[in-house]
Write an enzyme that holds these catalytic residues in place. Structure first.
Site, PDB file in Angstrom:
ATOM      1  CD  GLU A  17      51.456 101.241 -31.907  1.00 37.62           C
ATOM      2  OE1 GLU A  17      52.182 100.274 -32.132  1.00 37.62           O
ATOM      3  OE2 GLU A  17      51.804 102.246 -31.272  1.00 37.62           O
ATOM      4  N   GLY A  18      47.142  98.439 -35.242  1.00 35.03           N
ATOM      5  CA  GLY A  18      46.483  97.190 -35.635  1.00 35.03           C
ATOM      6  C   GLY A  18      45.186  97.043 -34.876  1.00 35.03           C
ATOM      7  NE  ARG A  34      51.676  87.831 -40.045  1.00 33.75           N
ATOM      8  CZ  ARG A  34      51.489  89.064 -40.510  1.00 33.75           C
ATOM      9  NH1 ARG A  34      50.400  89.347 -41.187  1.00 33.75           N
ATOM     10  NH2 ARG A  34      52.338  90.012 -40.259  1.00 33.75           N
ATOM     11  CB  THR A  76      47.275 106.575 -39.931  1.00 32.20           C
ATOM     12  OG1 THR A  76      47.646 105.465 -39.110  1.00 32.20           O
ATOM     13  CG2 THR A  76      45.797 106.511 -40.256  1.00 32.20           C
ATOM     14  CG  PHE A 129      55.232 105.688 -36.364  1.00 36.09           C
ATOM     15  CD1 PHE A 129      56.399 105.115 -36.848  1.00 36.09           C
ATOM     16  CD2 PHE A 129      54.015 105.102 -36.676  1.00 36.09           C
ATOM     17  CE1 PHE A 129      56.355 103.968 -37.628  1.00 36.09           C
ATOM     18  CE2 PHE A 129      53.959 103.951 -37.456  1.00 36.09           C
ATOM     19  CZ  PHE A 129      55.137 103.387 -37.934  1.00 36.09           C
ATOM     20  CD  GLN A 164      27.824  83.612  -5.719  1.00 37.02           C
ATOM     21  OE1 GLN A 164      27.115  83.345  -6.670  1.00 37.02           O
ATOM     22  NE2 GLN A 164      28.201  82.711  -4.826  1.00 37.02           N
TER      23      GLN A 164
HETATM   24  C1  LIG Z   1      44.147 108.157 -30.567  1.00 39.69           C
HETATM   25  C2  LIG Z   1      44.809 107.624 -31.808  1.00 39.69           C
HETATM   26  C3  LIG Z   1      46.158 107.791 -31.971  1.00 39.69           C
HETATM   27  C4  LIG Z   1      46.786 107.340 -33.141  1.00 39.69           C
HETATM   28  N1  LIG Z   1      48.127 107.577 -33.324  1.00 39.69           N
HETATM   29  C5  LIG Z   1      48.713 107.230 -34.501  1.00 39.69           C
HETATM   30  C6  LIG Z   1      50.078 107.569 -34.759  1.00 39.69           C
HETATM   31  O1  LIG Z   1      50.779 108.129 -33.901  1.00 39.69           O
HETATM   32  N2  LIG Z   1      50.602 107.285 -35.972  1.00 39.69           N
HETATM   33  C7  LIG Z   1      49.885 106.672 -36.953  1.00 39.69           C
HETATM   34  O2  LIG Z   1      50.428 106.439 -38.035  1.00 39.69           O
HETATM   35  N3  LIG Z   1      48.570 106.341 -36.734  1.00 39.69           N
HETATM   36  C8  LIG Z   1      47.984 106.596 -35.546  1.00 39.69           C
HETATM   37  N4  LIG Z   1      46.655 106.278 -35.327  1.00 39.69           N
HETATM   38  C9  LIG Z   1      45.881 105.701 -36.411  1.00 39.69           C
HETATM   39  C10 LIG Z   1      45.606 104.216 -36.243  1.00 39.69           C
HETATM   40  O3  LIG Z   1      46.792 103.471 -36.343  1.00 39.69           O
HETATM   41  C11 LIG Z   1      44.556 103.799 -37.293  1.00 39.69           C
HETATM   42  O4  LIG Z   1      43.348 104.418 -36.894  1.00 39.69           O
HETATM   43  C12 LIG Z   1      44.388 102.288 -37.381  1.00 39.69           C
HETATM   44  O5  LIG Z   1      45.480 101.718 -38.057  1.00 39.69           O
HETATM   45  C13 LIG Z   1      43.104 101.878 -38.116  1.00 39.69           C
HETATM   46  O6  LIG Z   1      42.976 102.537 -39.321  1.00 39.69           O
HETATM   47  P1  LIG Z   1      41.603 103.313 -39.694  1.00 39.69           P
HETATM   48  O7  LIG Z   1      41.247 104.153 -38.539  1.00 39.69           O
HETATM   49  O8  LIG Z   1      41.833 103.963 -40.998  1.00 39.69           O
HETATM   50  O9  LIG Z   1      40.521 102.181 -39.828  1.00 39.69           O
HETATM   51  P2  LIG Z   1      40.239 101.279 -41.124  1.00 39.69           P
HETATM   52  O10 LIG Z   1      41.488 100.600 -41.556  1.00 39.69           O
HETATM   53  O11 LIG Z   1      39.502 102.097 -42.129  1.00 39.69           O
HETATM   54  O12 LIG Z   1      39.249 100.192 -40.521  1.00 39.69           O
HETATM   55  C14 LIG Z   1      37.863 100.459 -40.267  1.00 39.69           C
HETATM   56  C15 LIG Z   1      37.238  99.187 -39.703  1.00 39.69           C
HETATM   57  O13 LIG Z   1      37.327  98.127 -40.671  1.00 39.69           O
HETATM   58  C16 LIG Z   1      38.010  97.014 -40.091  1.00 39.69           C
HETATM   59  N5  LIG Z   1      38.842  96.365 -41.106  1.00 39.69           N
HETATM   60  C17 LIG Z   1      39.737  96.969 -41.934  1.00 39.69           C
HETATM   61  N6  LIG Z   1      40.328  96.056 -42.719  1.00 39.69           N
HETATM   62  C18 LIG Z   1      39.830  94.843 -42.338  1.00 39.69           C
HETATM   63  C19 LIG Z   1      40.051  93.500 -42.764  1.00 39.69           C
HETATM   64  N7  LIG Z   1      40.958  93.192 -43.691  1.00 39.69           N
HETATM   65  N8  LIG Z   1      39.329  92.524 -42.160  1.00 39.69           N
HETATM   66  C20 LIG Z   1      38.442  92.808 -41.173  1.00 39.69           C
HETATM   67  N9  LIG Z   1      38.192  94.042 -40.741  1.00 39.69           N
HETATM   68  C21 LIG Z   1      38.873  95.049 -41.311  1.00 39.69           C
HETATM   69  C22 LIG Z   1      38.872  97.613 -38.984  1.00 39.69           C
HETATM   70  O14 LIG Z   1      39.238  96.628 -38.020  1.00 39.69           O
HETATM   71  C23 LIG Z   1      37.947  98.677 -38.446  1.00 39.69           C
HETATM   72  O15 LIG Z   1      37.021  98.097 -37.570  1.00 39.69           O
HETATM   73  C24 LIG Z   1      46.023 106.671 -34.141  1.00 39.69           C
HETATM   74  C25 LIG Z   1      44.654 106.463 -33.929  1.00 39.69           C
HETATM   75  C26 LIG Z   1      44.052 106.921 -32.781  1.00 39.69           C
HETATM   76  C27 LIG Z   1      42.589 106.675 -32.586  1.00 39.69           C
END
Ligand SMILES: Cc1cc2nc3c(=O)[nH]c(=O)nc-3n(C[C@H](O)[C@H](O)[C@H](O)COP(=O)(O)OP(=O)(O)OC[C@H]3O[C@@H](n4cnc5c(N)ncnc54)[C@H](O)[C@@H]3O)c2cc1C
Length: 397
Positions: free
Chosen positions: A363-364, A381, A126, A123, A279
């Protein structure tokens, strides 16, 4: 409400547990250390019917219910997050999405071999500048006669070097923002496709994760999934399936943390008694048990809604958020219970801690799920049925 597992589900759990104990546990420490992905494990899972456990038999799957998929994910992640991640992307994000949105022809061509485990699905959503903010993606798909020409790049894609088929997303009309994204089924063998693994990951080192590239890739128009402009909706519905598997897997990680910690608590002595008698150590064990039981209830409730064919974005998001947070905390506490020994790879708990972090991000992220849950309670929502839903279980013949 029925809290009992069926005989079939109990047998399934036993089968996966035996498989994990024999085929994964003895080797995983070495595979993780060397950063090796072992695709033969996927092939063996396929022979057990575990790569399409909740796909109807008429599409090559085992025809079991959605909570059976949760059981598979729980037991696999007790062994290692890498193999549960493989099932999450193959079955959760890809195959279940084809089942939900695919035409009969797409199901025959792509879903059937995937459900049998003969072809592997992944999938790609990203991009380097688009994670949580999906609509910031830059990949494009331009219609050209009987084809779409795809250009762009996806990153952090699980099974990037291994999968045969990918479900990917690109703009067919950027001016329409979310409503201009479309979904495509692409094959590794299509001209213009390439992939490259990411090195230096914190965890899931026995997994394969990396980038995929589309360079003027010609994709037949029959490979458009859903309608043009439905891609965002399809991606979000795919996440309802994927997040469910991630949440279930997190329960397996908590089980692994608890098992390792209990063994150590019965062995290690300080101040003249077993550490399990202190504990504050008991508190960490109790929190693991509470996290496991609460997470399971959330997961199986989401699974039951899937079985009924009811939209479950809210319940799945809550399960994914909570289970992954509990697993991350359980892994941290498991290292704590092991003291300095937990800080070395002599024990598996350091791997659990490293592995527990990605599910809090993918995945979020934790933050995205927190916002989603707040928006649900605030009434900002609401979930409405989609124009195409996952089939309810038992499946029609
Ligand atoms: C091991 C691994 C496997 C993966 N596999 C897949 C895959 O198979 N397919 C795929 O498509 N993707 C995959 N991903 C990607 C993953 O889904 C993304 O990393 C994820 O959606 C977060 O996006 P980003 O890393 O760009 O972080 P960003 O979106 O840039 O976020 C950076 C930080 O800002 C925070 N943030 C962002 N927006 C907001 C908001 N509106 N309010 C508050 N905080 C916010 C986030 O929570 C995070 O802490 C994978 C990632 C990893 C680490």
């Amino acid at each position: 409400m029925n809290f009992d597992f069926t005989e079939e589900q109990l047998l399934l759990r036993k089968t996966v547990r035996n498989f994990v104990d024999k085929e994964i546990m003895p080797y995983i420490g070495e595979w993780d250390e060397k950063g090796e992905f072992h695709p033969e494990i996927i092939r063996r899972l396929a022979t057990l019917g575990l790569m399409g456990v909740c796909i109807p038999e008429k599409y090559g799957g085992s025809g079991m219910d959605y909570n059976s998929l949760a059981i598979v994910c729980e037991e696999l992640e007790r062994g290692d997050t890498a193999f549960r991640t493989a099932v999450s992307v193959h079955t959760g994000l890809n195959s279940m999405t084809l089942l939900q949105w695919g035409t009969e022809e797409q199901k025959q061509t792509y879903l059937v071999p995937q459900a049998k485990g003969k072809k592997i699905g992944a999938f790609g959503l990203t991009e380097p500048n688009a994670g949580s903010d999906v609509a910031a993606m830059q990949s494009t798909a331009v219609k050209d006669g009987d084809y779409y020409i795809l250009n762009g790049q996806k990153t952090w894609i699980s099974l990037c070097d291994v999968a045969d088929h990918f479900l990917v997303f690109a703009y067919t009309d950027k001016s329409k923002k979310h409503h201009g994204i479309s979904a495509f089924i692409v094959e590794r063998t299509m001209e213009g496709f390439s992939s490259k693994a990411i090195k230096g990951k914190l965890g899931i080192r026995a997994g394969n994760t990396g980038e995929i590239f589309f360079d003027h890739m010609k994709v037949p128009k029959e490979n458009l999934l859903g309608e043009e402009g439905e891609g965002f909706k399809i991606a979000m519905s795919a996440l309802d399936s994927g997040r469910f598997t991630v949440a279930a897997g997190a329960c397996g990680l908590i089980m692994a943390c608890l098992e390792a910690s209990l063994t150590y608590c019965h062995e290690r002595e300080t101040f003249g008694k077993k550490i399990g008698e202190h504990q504050l150590v008991k508190q960490m064990l109790a929190n693991m048990e509470a996290g496991l039981q609460m997470s399971r209830l959330l997961v199986y409730r989401a699974g039951e809604l899937k079985n009924k064919g009811v939209r479950n974005t809210r319940e799945t998001s809550l399960a994914k958020w909570q289970a992954c947070d509990f697993a991350n905390k359980a892994a941290d506490d498991a290292v704590q219970i092991h003291g300095a020994y937990g800080y070395s790879n002599e024990y598996p708990v350091e791997r659990y801690l490293r592995n527990s972090k990605a599910p809090v991000i993918y995945e979020g992220t934790r933050e995205i799920h927190t916002i989603m849950q707040a928006d649900y309670v605030l009434g900002y929502r609401k979930d409405k049925p989609l124009n195409k839903m996952l089939p309810a279980w038992p499946f029609e013949e």
